[in-house]
Design an enzyme around this catalytic site. Structure first.
Site, PDB file in Angstrom:
ATOM      1  N   CYS A  94       0.807  -1.221   0.000  1.00 13.65           N
ATOM      2  CA  CYS A  94       0.000   0.000   0.000  1.00 13.65           C
ATOM      3  C   CYS A  94       0.840   1.271   0.000  1.00 13.65           C
ATOM      4  CB  CYS A  94      -0.983  -0.022   1.176  1.00 13.65           C
ATOM      5  SG  CYS A  94      -2.362   1.137   0.978  1.00 13.65           S
ATOM      6  N   HIS A 195      -3.670  -5.847   1.530  1.00  8.80           N
ATOM      7  CA  HIS A 195      -3.277  -5.722   2.939  1.00  8.80           C
ATOM      8  C   HIS A 195      -3.403  -7.046   3.678  1.00  8.80           C
ATOM      9  CE1 HIS A 195      -2.421  -1.565   3.949  1.00  8.80           C
ATOM     10  NE2 HIS A 195      -3.403  -1.159   3.158  1.00  8.80           N
TER      11      HIS A 195
END
Length: 244
Positions: A94, A195
């Site tokens: 991310c 994630h």
């Protein structure tokens, strides 16, 4: 038995949504393969000894943490890119993935410079791209499905059309919710918006990194792990995503 050392970059700043679980997965699988694994925390102002590490991991963080980390990483950028280009295994999640590009522009127009390793940029948005995601990837040399969870306000766009994504979105948003790309892959580096427990859910990706680390040491891993439980969990998540 060999000892593998994985550098965990900025664990106090870049660890959103349980990204550390990826390191625990790699450690356990290396132990199952008959080797030892040490996770070494690298914090702000710590120097990196590339001769002693086998892989580098950076998790996700907020815009504030990204800005702090950038100031430290930019000092290391030239050597870091050289190591990446020489095949150092790297996983960036991310916010760390966004830092690999040219820039990140926030919702209010503020611009944060990236490391500039790759010719892409990220544009912030008020609306977040959130949910489970399924992609198809050729990262291991054959097409595999990759499942995960994404939660990001940034939209990432490749300016260099020669850049290779980690995979193509079957269901979910990916880099920007428009072109069906997700993440980036370059040699043994993966940058991704997926994630949490990415590697436990996708043992083939975990082994991609383990085999890359082993090759750099001149070690061949012939043992085959029994991934019945991991593959069952993967297929359950995949089924839920496709039928949601």
């Amino acid at each position: 038995m060999a000892e593998f050392i994985i550098a965990h970059m900025y664990p106090d700043l870049m660890n959103l949504y349980g990204d550390r679980g990826n390191l625990l997965c790699l450690k356990r699988r290396l132990e199952w393969y008959g080797h030892q694994c040490v996770i070494k925390d690298i914090c702000l102002n710590n120097e990196l000894d590339y001769q002693s590490i086998d892989m580098l991991f950076i998790g996700g963080g907020s815009d504030r943490e990204q800005g702090i980390v950038y100031q430290d990483l930019i000092r290391k950028a030239e050597r870091l890119y050289k190591e990446i280009d020489n095949g150092l295994p790297v996983l960036c999640i991310c916010g760390a993935y966004q830092l690999l590009g040219k820039s990140y522009t926030g919702v209010e127009g503020e611009v944060m410079q990236g490391l500039g390793f790759f010719d892409f940029y990220t544009q912030g948005s008020k609306n977040r791209l959130v949910g489970n995601i399924l992609i198809n990837s050729n990262i291991t040399g054959e097409e595999i499905s990759v499942v995960g969870f994404e939660n990001h306000a940034g939209r990432t766009y490749f300016k260099d059309k020669g850049l290779k994504p980690l995979g193509h979105v079957v269901k979910g948003h990916g880099n920007n919710g428009e072109d069906r790309s997700e993440g980036i892959s370059y040699k043994k580096l993966i940058g991704t918006y997926l994630h949490g427990p990415l590697l436990p859910k996708n043992p083939a990706i975990a082994d991609f990194f383990i085999k890359a680390m082993a090759e750099r040491k001149g070690i061949t891993i012939n043992k085959v792990l029994d991934d019945t439980m991991e593959n069952f969990a993967h297929e359950q998540v995949k089924y839920q995503i496709l039928n949601s």
